[in-house]
Design an enzyme around this catalytic site. Structure first.
Site, PDB file in Angstrom:
ATOM      1  N   CYS A 142       0.838  -1.204   0.000  1.00  0.00           N
ATOM      2  CA  CYS A 142       0.000   0.000   0.000  1.00  0.00           C
ATOM      3  C   CYS A 142       0.872   1.254   0.000  1.00  0.00           C
ATOM      4  O   CYS A 142       1.421   1.635   1.041  1.00  0.00           O
ATOM      5  CB  CYS A 142      -0.926  -0.012   1.218  1.00  0.00           C
ATOM      6  N   CYS A 146      -0.502   4.126   2.179  1.00  0.00           N
ATOM      7  CA  CYS A 146      -0.282   3.953   3.624  1.00  0.00           C
ATOM      8  C   CYS A 146       1.179   4.209   3.989  1.00  0.00           C
ATOM      9  O   CYS A 146       1.475   4.845   5.001  1.00  0.00           O
ATOM     10  CB  CYS A 146      -0.617   2.527   4.068  1.00  0.00           C
ATOM     11  N   ASP A 147       2.107   3.691   3.188  1.00  0.00           N
ATOM     12  CA  ASP A 147       3.511   3.641   3.621  1.00  0.00           C
ATOM     13  C   ASP A 147       4.455   4.578   2.860  1.00  0.00           C
ATOM     14  O   ASP A 147       5.596   4.777   3.289  1.00  0.00           O
ATOM     15  CB  ASP A 147       4.026   2.200   3.491  1.00  0.00           C
TER      16      ASP A 147
END
Ligand code: NAP
Length: 323
Positions: free
Chosen positions: A141, A144-145
């Site tokens: 992701c 997200c990261d």
């Protein structure tokens, strides 16, 4: 908790992505007794997408905002939503009527019909280092990261829309993004290919597969094998973002309905599965085009079909509908 209650609803919708929420909105507007169960631990594909620019009428949105809008709109029509991870579904006959039981970690819900909209989960590479270095540089992701990789070099594995879109997103943070693809041309849509080709931060490793993700406590690089020559090479990097497709989230259904070889639910034009009363929509089904717009369309059809099915059952049971 024992299910909410023992009451038999018209429909239980499983999954809170674009397909499930659209099914929920249509069910609520049809004044069905509906509940949508969403898992709090699963982030859908759309929610993980930073930029959605091909949903008609919405020029640009993050996936998160778009899905939040779906939810708000569905709830505004009275849809009840609840956080539950569904563990199984079974069908039984009571007084001549098929009743579905949807089991969750904390109880069960009963309904005359079920709409499954559980989406799909990222496929793994299944190479050495992938599991051990998850969260230590390995990610599925970018939204997200990505911000953790400011000023670093990262690699993206895959050649589809997700890989290219997420590689473009990662250029906001990383100094360099290498797309590793097992063929010599991308699968993704032309506009994304053009953007990737014109980015001075994106590089390509063609005809290559990841043999191993290297690193002790954190990712330090990847070992690649050229599929044409067999040559092994290395790329030093701090992050490995894997976007090599998706597996439908259908394991909880067991053998209740017919599945395709890859696990997606076989559906007909009305989004009906092989089991009458159980409908499915979105990325957990076998379909040609996986997009938010097609998931939403599937969801609307599934809700319509479930409504017709339930009305028919009630008509048969109570003699209210004359055909
Ligand atoms: P995908 O289209 O299935 O692409 C997966 C990519 O990973 C392919 O390039 C494939 O290579 C590669 N791959 C598969 N297994 C691999 C392995 N074991 N090792 C190395 N590479 C491997 O998946 P996706 O990109 O996630 O897209 C899924 C669906 O969502 C598609 O229908 C896509 O159009 C849609 N989507 C749309 C948008 C958008 O409209 N903006 C954004 C994201 C996703 P090959 O090419 O050689 O098969």
């Amino acid at each position: 908790m024992l299910s909410d209650d023992k009451k038999i609803r018209d429909v239980v919708i499983v999954g809170g992505g674009p397909a499930g929420l659209t099914a929920g909105m249509y069910s609520a507007r049809a004044r069905m007794d509906a509940i949508l169960l969403e898992s709090f631990s699963v982030m859908g594909q759309a929610t993980m997408t930073d930029l959605i620019e091909n949903y008609p009428g919405v020029e640009r949105s993050t996936g998160f905002d778009l899905v939040a809008g779906f939810k708000k709109q569905a709830e505004s029509f009275g849809l009840q939503t609840s956080q539950h991870t569904v563990t199984g579904v079974s069908a039984m006959t009571e007084q001549g009527k098929r009743i579905f039981e949807v089991r969750t970690e904390t109880g069960e819900f009963r309904a005359l019909s079920v709409i499954v909209a559980t989406g799909a989960s990222p496929k793994k590479l299944e190479v050495r280092g992938e599991k051990d270095l998850l969260g230590k540089g390995v990610s599925y992701c970018a939204t997200c990261d990505g911000p953790f990789f400011k000023g670093k070099e990262v690699v993206v594995v895959g050649g589809g829309d997700t890989a290219v879109e997420e590689a473009l997103y990662l250029t906001r943070f990383a100094d360099k993004v290498t797309i590793i693809h097992r063929r010599d041309r991308l699968r993704s849509v032309g506009i994304l290919q053009e953007r990737a080709a014109s980015s001075d931060k994106i590089d390509f490793a063609w005809d290559s597969v990841v043999e191993e993700i290297e690193g002790k406590d954190l990712v330090s690089g990847v070992a690649l094998r050229n599929v044409k020559t067999g040559d092994i090479s290395h790329i030093a990097c701090g992050g490995v973002f894997v976007f090599v497709g998706w597996n439908p989230n259908t394991g909880f259904l067991g053998d209740l309905v017919a599945l395709e070889k890859g696990g997606s639910i076989k559906v007909d034009r009305a989004m009906g599965s092989s089991l009458e009363g159980l409908f499915a929509c979105g990325d957990c089904t076998s379909k040609v085009l996986h997009q938010v717009v097609t998931a939403a369309g599937d969801g609307a059809t599934a809700a319509f079909s479930s409504q017709k099915y339930v009305e028919e059952i009630k008509g048969m049971a109570y003699g209210q509908i004359e055909v």
